[in-house]
Write a protein that holds these residues in place. Structure first.
Motif, PDB file in Angstrom:
ATOM      1  N   SER A  21      38.265  64.292  23.793  1.00  0.00           N
ATOM      2  CA  SER A  21      37.505  64.047  25.015  1.00  0.00           C
ATOM      3  C   SER A  21      36.029  63.959  24.672  1.00  0.00           C
ATOM      4  N   CYS A  22      35.326  63.175  25.447  1.00  0.00           N
ATOM      5  CA  CYS A  22      33.877  63.016  25.255  1.00  0.00           C
ATOM      6  C   CYS A  22      33.252  62.915  26.636  1.00  0.00           C
ATOM      7  N   ALA A  23      32.481  63.932  26.994  1.00  0.00           N
ATOM      8  CA  ALA A  23      31.913  63.993  28.333  1.00  0.00           C
ATOM      9  C   ALA A  23      30.392  63.917  28.276  1.00  0.00           C
ATOM     10  N   ALA A  24      29.831  63.104  29.149  1.00  0.00           N
ATOM     11  CA  ALA A  24      28.377  63.034  29.264  1.00  0.00           C
ATOM     12  C   ALA A  24      27.875  64.257  30.019  1.00  0.00           C
ATOM     13  N   LYS A  75      34.163  61.437  36.043  1.00  0.00           N
ATOM     14  CA  LYS A  75      33.791  62.569  35.195  1.00  0.00           C
ATOM     15  C   LYS A  75      32.895  62.156  34.027  1.00  0.00           C
ATOM     16  N   ASN A  76      32.531  60.867  33.996  1.00  0.00           N
ATOM     17  CA  ASN A  76      31.711  60.366  32.874  1.00  0.00           C
ATOM     18  C   ASN A  76      32.319  60.761  31.533  1.00  0.00           C
ATOM     19  N   THR A  77      33.610  60.563  31.412  1.00  0.00           N
ATOM     20  CA  THR A  77      34.344  61.023  30.243  1.00  0.00           C
ATOM     21  C   THR A  77      35.202  59.899  29.667  1.00  0.00           C
ATOM     22  N   VAL A  78      35.243  59.847  28.347  1.00  0.00           N
ATOM     23  CA  VAL A  78      36.121  58.913  27.651  1.00  0.00           C
ATOM     24  C   VAL A  78      37.071  59.729  26.780  1.00  0.00           C
ATOM     25  N   TYR A  79      38.308  59.271  26.681  1.00  0.00           N
ATOM     26  CA  TYR A  79      39.343  59.986  25.949  1.00  0.00           C
ATOM     27  C   TYR A  79      39.919  59.117  24.830  1.00  0.00           C
ATOM     28  N   LEU A  80      40.484  59.784  23.846  1.00  0.00           N
ATOM     29  CA  LEU A  80      41.248  59.089  22.821  1.00  0.00           C
ATOM     30  C   LEU A  80      42.528  59.888  22.599  1.00  0.00           C
ATOM     31  N   GLN A  81      43.639  59.331  23.057  1.00  0.00           N
ATOM     32  CA  GLN A  81      44.941  59.941  22.820  1.00  0.00           C
ATOM     33  C   GLN A  81      45.463  59.425  21.489  1.00  0.00           C
ATOM     34  N   MET A  82      45.757  60.345  20.588  1.00  0.00           N
ATOM     35  CA  MET A  82      46.197  59.966  19.245  1.00  0.00           C
ATOM     36  C   MET A  82      47.597  60.517  19.012  1.00  0.00           C
ATOM     37  N   ASN A  83      48.543  59.616  18.829  1.00  0.00           N
ATOM     38  CA  ASN A  83      49.926  59.997  18.581  1.00  0.00           C
ATOM     39  C   ASN A  83      50.346  59.553  17.182  1.00  0.00           C
ATOM     40  N   SER A  84      51.449  60.098  16.720  1.00  0.00           N
ATOM     41  CA  SER A  84      51.998  59.735  15.400  1.00  0.00           C
ATOM     42  C   SER A  84      50.913  59.776  14.325  1.00  0.00           C
ATOM     43  N   LEU A  85      50.185  60.852  14.302  1.00  0.00           N
ATOM     44  CA  LEU A  85      49.057  60.961  13.379  1.00  0.00           C
ATOM     45  C   LEU A  85      49.514  60.978  11.933  1.00  0.00           C
ATOM     46  N   ARG A  86      48.673  60.394  11.099  1.00  0.00           N
ATOM     47  CA  ARG A  86      48.950  60.267   9.670  1.00  0.00           C
ATOM     48  C   ARG A  86      47.831  60.938   8.885  1.00  0.00           C
ATOM     49  N   PRO A  87      48.085  61.353   7.648  1.00  0.00           N
ATOM     50  CA  PRO A  87      47.020  61.967   6.840  1.00  0.00           C
ATOM     51  C   PRO A  87      45.791  61.062   6.716  1.00  0.00           C
ATOM     52  N   GLU A  88      45.993  59.766   6.691  1.00  0.00           N
ATOM     53  CA  GLU A  88      44.857  58.840   6.571  1.00  0.00           C
ATOM     54  C   GLU A  88      44.015  58.750   7.837  1.00  0.00           C
ATOM     55  N   ASP A  89      44.456  59.382   8.913  1.00  0.00           N
ATOM     56  CA  ASP A  89      43.630  59.458  10.124  1.00  0.00           C
ATOM     57  C   ASP A  89      42.612  60.593  10.038  1.00  0.00           C
ATOM     58  N   THR A  90      42.704  61.396   8.997  1.00  0.00           N
ATOM     59  CA  THR A  90      41.772  62.503   8.821  1.00  0.00           C
ATOM     60  C   THR A  90      40.342  61.983   8.702  1.00  0.00           C
ATOM     61  N   ALA A  91      39.459  62.494   9.554  1.00  0.00           N
ATOM     62  CA  ALA A  91      38.073  62.039   9.584  1.00  0.00           C
ATOM     63  C   ALA A  91      37.316  62.839  10.640  1.00  0.00           C
ATOM     64  N   VAL A  92      36.015  62.642  10.656  1.00  0.00           N
ATOM     65  CA  VAL A  92      35.208  63.109  11.785  1.00  0.00           C
ATOM     66  C   VAL A  92      35.159  61.966  12.798  1.00  0.00           C
ATOM     67  N   TYR A  93      35.492  62.271  14.033  1.00  0.00           N
ATOM     68  CA  TYR A  93      35.538  61.262  15.086  1.00  0.00           C
ATOM     69  C   TYR A  93      34.310  61.406  15.993  1.00  0.00           C
ATOM     70  N   TYR A  94      33.686  60.276  16.285  1.00  0.00           N
ATOM     71  CA  TYR A  94      32.476  60.241  17.105  1.00  0.00           C
ATOM     72  C   TYR A  94      32.692  59.337  18.312  1.00  0.00           C
ATOM     73  N   CYS A  95      32.236  59.770  19.465  1.00  0.00           N
ATOM     74  CA  CYS A  95      32.258  58.869  20.609  1.00  0.00           C
ATOM     75  C   CYS A  95      30.886  58.208  20.752  1.00  0.00           C
ATOM     76  N   ASN A  96      30.909  57.055  21.378  1.00  0.00           N
ATOM     77  CA  ASN A  96      29.699  56.251  21.555  1.00  0.00           C
ATOM     78  C   ASN A  96      29.777  55.559  22.907  1.00  0.00           C
ATOM     79  N   ILE A  97      28.696  55.656  23.673  1.00  0.00           N
ATOM     80  CA  ILE A  97      28.645  55.006  24.987  1.00  0.00           C
ATOM     81  C   ILE A  97      27.382  54.164  25.024  1.00  0.00           C
ATOM     82  N   VAL A  98      27.555  52.903  25.369  1.00  0.00           N
ATOM     83  CA  VAL A  98      26.465  51.929  25.255  1.00  0.00           C
ATOM     84  C   VAL A  98      26.307  51.146  26.551  1.00  0.00           C
TER      85      VAL A  98
END
Length: 118
Positions: A21-24, A75-98
């Motif tokens: 979740s990413c909320a302003a 709610k000024n919020t954006v979501y990312l639902q991530m299913n079937s996660l894989r080891p290669e999805d490992t990372a730092v995730y950042y939201c961006n609103i433009v």
């Protein structure tokens, strides 16, 4: 100054799910685009998913069919639902609103760690 507060990251086993979740921090003018990026160690930041103001979504090829981006304008919020996660999805995730035009802005979240490992 608007802050984007991210939550939902963590450690999950392969095949598992997480919802970011990413909320302003306050009300903002309608963005043109809301997106999620990720950066793995030693790699460049890449766009994972983006959602236009018209509701059109696009995804990086490796996450198509597994990740879903959505928003709650009230709610000024954006979501990312991530299913079937894989080891290669490992990372730092950042939201961006433009938003472009006269009242332009470009806000980034602080990043949330997602680790997929058994």
């Amino acid at each position: 100054q608007v802050q984007l507060v991210e939550s939902g990251g963590g450690l999950v086993q392969p095949g598992g799910s997480l919802r970011l979740s990413c909320a302003a921090s306050r009300s903002i003018l309608t963005p043109n685009r809301m997106g999620w990026y990720r950066q793995a160690p030693g790699k460049q930041r890449e766009l994972v998913a983006a959602l236009s103001s018209g509701g059109s979504a696009n995804y990086e090829d490796s996450v198509k069919g597994r990740f879903t981006i959505s928003r709650d304008n009230a709610k000024n919020t954006v979501y990312l639902q991530m299913n079937s996660l894989r080891p290669e999805d490992t990372a730092v995730y950042y939201c961006n609103i433009v938003r472009g035009g006269q009242f332009a802005y470009d806000y980034w979240g602080q990043g949330t760690q997602v680790t997929v490992s058994s």
